[in-house]
Design a protein around this motif. Structure first.
Motif, PDB file in Angstrom:
ATOM      1  N   ARG A 143      -0.895  42.382  28.180  1.00  0.00           N
ATOM      2  CA  ARG A 143       0.419  42.958  27.866  1.00  0.00           C
ATOM      3  C   ARG A 143       1.131  43.399  29.142  1.00  0.00           C
ATOM      4  N   ARG A 144       0.381  44.062  30.042  1.00  0.00           N
ATOM      5  CA  ARG A 144       0.981  44.484  31.311  1.00  0.00           C
ATOM      6  C   ARG A 144       1.465  43.282  32.119  1.00  0.00           C
ATOM      7  N   LEU A 145       0.665  42.224  32.146  1.00  0.00           N
ATOM      8  CA  LEU A 145       1.061  41.023  32.880  1.00  0.00           C
ATOM      9  C   LEU A 145       2.305  40.378  32.279  1.00  0.00           C
ATOM     10  N   LEU A 146       2.391  40.366  30.961  1.00  0.00           N
ATOM     11  CA  LEU A 146       3.581  39.795  30.317  1.00  0.00           C
ATOM     12  C   LEU A 146       4.825  40.616  30.641  1.00  0.00           C
ATOM     13  N   LEU A 147       4.681  41.949  30.661  1.00  0.00           N
ATOM     14  CA  LEU A 147       5.818  42.797  31.013  1.00  0.00           C
ATOM     15  C   LEU A 147       6.245  42.554  32.462  1.00  0.00           C
TER      16      LEU A 147
ATOM     17  N   GLU B 256       8.139  39.264  32.615  1.00  0.00           N
ATOM     18  CA  GLU B 256       9.518  39.398  32.136  1.00  0.00           C
ATOM     19  C   GLU B 256      10.395  40.063  33.187  1.00  0.00           C
ATOM     20  N   ALA B 257       9.861  41.101  33.842  1.00  0.00           N
ATOM     21  CA  ALA B 257      10.634  41.783  34.882  1.00  0.00           C
ATOM     22  C   ALA B 257      10.914  40.836  36.047  1.00  0.00           C
TER      23      ALA B 257
ATOM     24  N   LEU C 277      14.503  39.558  37.548  1.00  0.00           N
ATOM     25  CA  LEU C 277      14.830  39.649  38.975  1.00  0.00           C
ATOM     26  C   LEU C 277      15.217  38.291  39.544  1.00  0.00           C
ATOM     27  N   GLN C 278      14.558  37.239  39.073  1.00  0.00           N
ATOM     28  CA  GLN C 278      14.880  35.898  39.561  1.00  0.00           C
ATOM     29  C   GLN C 278      16.307  35.516  39.171  1.00  0.00           C
ATOM     30  N   VAL C 279      16.690  35.837  37.951  1.00  0.00           N
ATOM     31  CA  VAL C 279      18.053  35.536  37.512  1.00  0.00           C
ATOM     32  C   VAL C 279      19.054  36.315  38.364  1.00  0.00           C
TER      33      VAL C 279
END
Length: 81
Positions: free
Chosen positions: A36-40, A43-44, A48-50
């Motif tokens: 779950r932490r890795l998925l969050l 997403e972050a 940031l990439q966008v």
């Protein structure tokens, strides 16, 4: 007699299997939290990439404007409006 030996070996195998699986099953909640932490974090990072891509596009636009302004300044200095 042989039947009891076969049953005993089968039960012993099941007990060993249960003891081997127990630590893995105990770690499942911790692994779930880690996923779950890795998925969050993923997403972050995608957000940031966008933002970085948008910023890069803006920087290119500003660089083009600066180039045009420099060309205009050079033309003005040369006496051509």
């Amino acid at each position: 007699m042989v039947l009891w030996i076969v049953i005993g070996v089968a039960l012993f195998s099941l007990v060993v299997l249960g003891l081997a699986v127990r630590p893995v099953l105990a770690a499942v909640p911790e692994l779930h939290r880690a996923v779950r932490r890795l998925l969050l974090k993923q997403e972050a990072l995608e957000r940031l990439q966008v933002k970085a891509e948008t910023l890069q596009e803006r920087a290119l636009g500003v660089a083009e404007q600066a180039g045009r302004a420099a060309d205009q300044a050079t033309a003005i200095r040369a006496g051509r409006p």
